[in-house]
Design an enzyme around this catalytic site. Structure first.
Site, PDB file in Angstrom:
ATOM      1  N   ASN A   1       0.633  -1.393   0.180  1.00  0.00           N
ATOM      2  CA  ASN A   1      -0.117  -0.059   0.232  1.00  0.00           C
ATOM      3  C   ASN A   1       1.305   1.347   0.178  1.00  0.00           C
ATOM      4  O   ASN A   1       1.341   1.328   0.762  1.00  0.00           O
ATOM      5  CB  ASN A   1      -0.664  -0.162   0.529  1.00  0.00           C
ATOM      6  CG  ASN A   1      -1.450   1.155   1.184  1.00  0.00           C
ATOM      7  OD1 ASN A   1      -1.734   2.134   0.721  1.00  0.00           O
ATOM      8  ND2 ASN A   1      -2.500   1.534   2.415  1.00  0.00           N
ATOM      9  N   TRP A   2       0.715   1.757  -1.012  1.00  0.00           N
ATOM     10  CA  TRP A   2       1.820   3.094  -1.241  1.00  0.00           C
ATOM     11  C   TRP A   2       1.165   3.976  -0.658  1.00  0.00           C
ATOM     12  O   TRP A   2       2.574   4.969  -0.290  1.00  0.00           O
ATOM     13  CB  TRP A   2       2.230   3.335  -2.925  1.00  0.00           C
ATOM     14  CG  TRP A   2       3.194   1.783  -3.322  1.00  0.00           C
ATOM     15  CD1 TRP A   2       3.672   0.821  -3.126  1.00  0.00           C
ATOM     16  CD2 TRP A   2       3.475   1.764  -4.794  1.00  0.00           C
ATOM     17  NE1 TRP A   2       4.127   0.180  -3.447  1.00  0.00           N
ATOM     18  CE2 TRP A   2       4.249   0.797  -4.926  1.00  0.00           C
ATOM     19  CE3 TRP A   2       3.553   2.887  -6.145  1.00  0.00           C
ATOM     20  CZ2 TRP A   2       4.680   0.539  -6.467  1.00  0.00           C
ATOM     21  CZ3 TRP A   2       3.741   2.634  -6.879  1.00  0.00           C
ATOM     22  CH2 TRP A   2       4.440   1.271  -6.994  1.00  0.00           C
ATOM     23  N   LYS A   3       0.650   3.999  -0.270  1.00  0.00           N
ATOM     24  CA  LYS A   3      -0.367   5.569   0.115  1.00  0.00           C
ATOM     25  C   LYS A   3      -0.697   6.667  -0.167  1.00  0.00           C
ATOM     26  O   LYS A   3       0.084   6.824  -1.631  1.00  0.00           O
ATOM     27  CB  LYS A   3       0.057   5.771   1.606  1.00  0.00           C
ATOM     28  CG  LYS A   3      -0.244   4.634   2.176  1.00  0.00           C
ATOM     29  CD  LYS A   3       0.379   4.485   3.996  1.00  0.00           C
ATOM     30  CE  LYS A   3      -0.605   3.285   5.199  1.00  0.00           C
ATOM     31  NZ  LYS A   3      -0.128   3.529   6.441  1.00  0.00           N
TER      32      LYS A   3
ATOM     33  N   HIS B   1      -9.873   0.978   5.344  1.00  0.00           N
ATOM     34  CA  HIS B   1      -7.893   1.169   6.261  1.00  0.00           C
ATOM     35  C   HIS B   1      -8.425   2.613   7.057  1.00  0.00           C
ATOM     36  O   HIS B   1      -9.287   3.600   6.928  1.00  0.00           O
ATOM     37  CB  HIS B   1      -6.694   1.635   4.633  1.00  0.00           C
ATOM     38  CG  HIS B   1      -6.001   1.983   5.414  1.00  0.00           C
ATOM     39  ND1 HIS B   1      -5.763   3.036   6.468  1.00  0.00           N
ATOM     40  CD2 HIS B   1      -4.931   1.723   5.274  1.00  0.00           C
ATOM     41  CE1 HIS B   1      -3.919   2.784   6.629  1.00  0.00           C
ATOM     42  NE2 HIS B   1      -3.938   1.903   6.435  1.00  0.00           N
TER      43      HIS B   1
ATOM     44  N   GLU C   1      -6.825   4.227   8.197  1.00  0.00           N
ATOM     45  CA  GLU C   1      -6.940   5.755   7.460  1.00  0.00           C
ATOM     46  C   GLU C   1      -7.528   6.620   7.045  1.00  0.00           C
ATOM     47  O   GLU C   1      -7.750   7.758   7.674  1.00  0.00           O
ATOM     48  CB  GLU C   1      -5.137   6.152   7.033  1.00  0.00           C
ATOM     49  CG  GLU C   1      -3.355   6.028   7.558  1.00  0.00           C
ATOM     50  CD  GLU C   1      -2.814   5.833   6.691  1.00  0.00           C
ATOM     51  OE1 GLU C   1      -2.869   5.612   5.674  1.00  0.00           O
ATOM     52  OE2 GLU C   1      -1.586   4.749   7.724  1.00  0.00           O
TER      53      GLU C   1
ATOM     54  N   GLU D   1      -4.962  -4.400  10.867  1.00  0.00           N
ATOM     55  CA  GLU D   1      -4.101  -3.481  11.653  1.00  0.00           C
ATOM     56  C   GLU D   1      -4.108  -3.383  12.594  1.00  0.00           C
ATOM     57  O   GLU D   1      -4.370  -2.119  12.441  1.00  0.00           O
ATOM     58  CB  GLU D   1      -4.606  -2.127   9.919  1.00  0.00           C
ATOM     59  CG  GLU D   1      -4.322  -3.311   8.551  1.00  0.00           C
ATOM     60  CD  GLU D   1      -3.081  -2.348   7.248  1.00  0.00           C
ATOM     61  OE1 GLU D   1      -1.771  -2.193   6.804  1.00  0.00           O
ATOM     62  OE2 GLU D   1      -3.742  -1.110   7.323  1.00  0.00           O
TER      63      GLU D   1
ATOM     64  N   GLY E   1       2.402   2.614  10.431  1.00  0.00           N
ATOM     65  CA  GLY E   1       4.159   3.020  10.384  1.00  0.00           C
ATOM     66  C   GLY E   1       4.562   4.011  11.906  1.00  0.00           C
ATOM     67  O   GLY E   1       5.570   5.076  11.853  1.00  0.00           O
TER      68      GLY E   1
ATOM     69  N   SER F   1       4.273  -1.967  10.427  1.00  0.00           N
ATOM     70  CA  SER F   1       4.971  -2.086   9.895  1.00  0.00           C
ATOM     71  C   SER F   1       5.917  -3.409   9.848  1.00  0.00           C
ATOM     72  O   SER F   1       6.792  -4.051  10.749  1.00  0.00           O
ATOM     73  CB  SER F   1       5.391  -1.762  11.521  1.00  0.00           C
ATOM     74  OG  SER F   1       5.605  -0.343  12.379  1.00  0.00           O
TER      75      SER F   1
ATOM     76  N   GLY G   1       2.882  -1.262   4.210  1.00  0.00           N
ATOM     77  CA  GLY G   1       3.089   0.223   3.560  1.00  0.00           C
ATOM     78  C   GLY G   1       4.245   1.129   3.848  1.00  0.00           C
ATOM     79  O   GLY G   1       4.661   0.508   2.215  1.00  0.00           O
ATOM     80  N   GLY G   2       5.164   1.644   4.136  1.00  0.00           N
ATOM     81  CA  GLY G   2       6.830   1.851   4.446  1.00  0.00           C
ATOM     82  C   GLY G   2       7.584   1.245   3.578  1.00  0.00           C
ATOM     83  O   GLY G   2       8.153   1.414   2.030  1.00  0.00           O
TER      84      GLY G   2
HETATM   85  P1  13P Z   1       2.974   0.329   7.359  1.00  0.00           P
HETATM   86  O1  13P Z   1       3.938  -0.713   7.275  1.00  0.00           O
HETATM   87  O2  13P Z   1       4.093   1.632   7.352  1.00  0.00           O
HETATM   88  O3  13P Z   1       3.192   0.244   8.555  1.00  0.00           O
HETATM   89  O4  13P Z   1       1.958   0.810   6.681  1.00  0.00           O
HETATM   90  C1  13P Z   1       0.739  -0.284   7.234  1.00  0.00           C
HETATM   91  C2  13P Z   1      -0.327  -0.048   6.228  1.00  0.00           C
HETATM   92  O5  13P Z   1      -0.969   0.792   6.759  1.00  0.00           O
HETATM   93  C3  13P Z   1      -0.949  -0.687   5.367  1.00  0.00           C
HETATM   94  O6  13P Z   1      -1.710  -0.706   4.940  1.00  0.00           O
END
Ligand code: 13P
Length: 256
Positions: A10-12, A100, A102, A172, A178, A218, A239-240
Site C-alpha cells: 500500500n503505497w499510500k 483503511h 487512515e 491492521e 507507520g 510495520s 506500507g512503508g
Molecule cells: P506500515 O507498513 O507503514 O506500518 O503501514 C501499514 C499499513 O497501513 C498498510 O496498509
C-alpha cells in the site's frame, strides 16, 4: 480450499506516476517469475499512477497484480473528486482496499460507507481488502475483539457467503501502522483467529476457511516470518517498506 498467501504493498499518498513506473520496474528486476508461485503479489499505487503501472505490468508481462487504495460506491455521477469501481476495473485493478484506518480517521469512512464500498467492489468483479483494526486506547481497554469483529461484520452485512469467500481481510492495529512498533506476532495471531471465528459465525466454516486474512503494521523483511508462522495469517499489507523495492522484494522472498 488452500489459501494462496498474498502480499500487498500500500503505497499510500506516495509516488508520482513517473516514480511509480520506476518502483514497479525495480521490483520486477528483483524478483523472478518463479518467486510468484507460492505467493500472490499486488501493489496499490495512488489513483494517478494506476494507468502507468498497469502499462508496465502489461507490457512486461509481470505477474504483479494491481490494487487501489480506495473507491467510491457509486458507479458515476456528481461526486466530485471520487473514483468509481468501474473506472478501477477498466484499468485492470484486481484488489481494492476498503476501510483503511487512515480513511476511517481522516476521511470519515464509517462502517456504513465501508459496507457500501465492499459491495460495490464485489459487484464490479474486483476483490475488496477489508481493513479493520483497533486503536491503542481500545486495545488497552480490552475491547479489541469487539471492535475488529464489529468492523468486519458491519462491512460484510448482507453479502452472500459465496461472495464473502472471495474477499480478503486485513488486520491492521492502528498503533502498529507507520510506527515501527509491530504487533507481537502472538497478538496478531490471536486477532486474526478472532476474525476467522467471526467469519465462521456469520458465513459458515467453509467460507471462513477460504478467506485470506493479512496482517499489516510495520511489516519488514526481518519480521515477516514471525507473522507468517501464525495459522490464521495468510500474508501482509505493507506500507512503508513497500515504497522501497529492495525491501518489498526481500519480504516477497520469504516465500521463495
Ligand atoms: P506500515 O507498513 O507503514 O506500518 O503501514 C501499514 C499499513 O497501513 C498498510 O496498509
Amino acid at each position: 480450499m488452500a489459501r494462496k498467501d498474498l502480499i500487498v504493498g500500500n503505497w499510500k499518498m506516495n509516488a508520482t506516476h513517473l516514480e511509480a513506473i520506476q518502483m514497479v520496474q525495480k521490483l520486477s528486476y528483483r524478483l523472478e517469475t518463479d518467486d510468484f508461485e507460492r505467493v500472490e503479489v499486488a501493489v496499490c499505487p495512488p489513483f494517478t499512477a494506476l494507468r502507468s503501472v498497469q502499462t508496465v505490468i502489461e507490457t512486461d508481462h509481470l505477474p504483479i497484480r494491481l490494487g487501489a487504495q480506495d473507491v467510491h460506491w457509486q458507479e458515476s455521477g456528481a461526486y466530485t473528486g471520487a473514483v468509481s469501481p468501474g473506472m478501477l476495473r477498466s484499468l485492470g485493478v484486481r484488489f481494492v482496499i476498503v476501510g483503511h484506518s487512515e480513511r476511517r480517521a481522516m476521511f470519515g469512512d464509517d462502517d456504513a460507507a465501508v459496507a457500501r464500498k465492499t459491495v460495490a467492489v464485489l459487484d464490479a468483479g474486483m476483490i475488496p481488502i477489508v481493513a479493520v483494526g483497533e486503536s491503542l486506547e481500545q486495545r488497552e481497554a480490552g475491547t479489541t475483539e469487539e471492535i475488529i469483529t464489529g468492523q468486519l461484520t458491519a462491512a460484510l452485512r448482507g453479502i452472500a457467503p459465496e461472495r464473502v469467500a472471495t474477499l480478503v481481510v486485513a488486520y491492521e492495529p492502528i498503533w502498529a501502522i507507520g510506527t515501527g512498533r509491530t504487533a507481537d506476532p502472538d497478538i496478531a495471531g490471536q486477532a486474526t483467529a478472532q476474525l476467522r471465528a467471526a467469519l465462521s459465525a456469520t458465513s459458515g466454516n467453509e467460507v471462513a476457511a477460504a478467506v485470506r486474512i493479512l496482517y499489516g503494521g510495520s511489516v519488514n523483511p526481518g519480521n515477516i516470518a514471525a507473522f507468517m508462522a501464525k495459522r490464521d495469517i495468510d500474508g501482509a499489507l505493507v506500507g512503508g517498506a513497500s515504497l522501497d523495492p529492495d525491501q518489498f522484494a526481500a519480504i516477497v522472498r520469504y516465500w521463495v
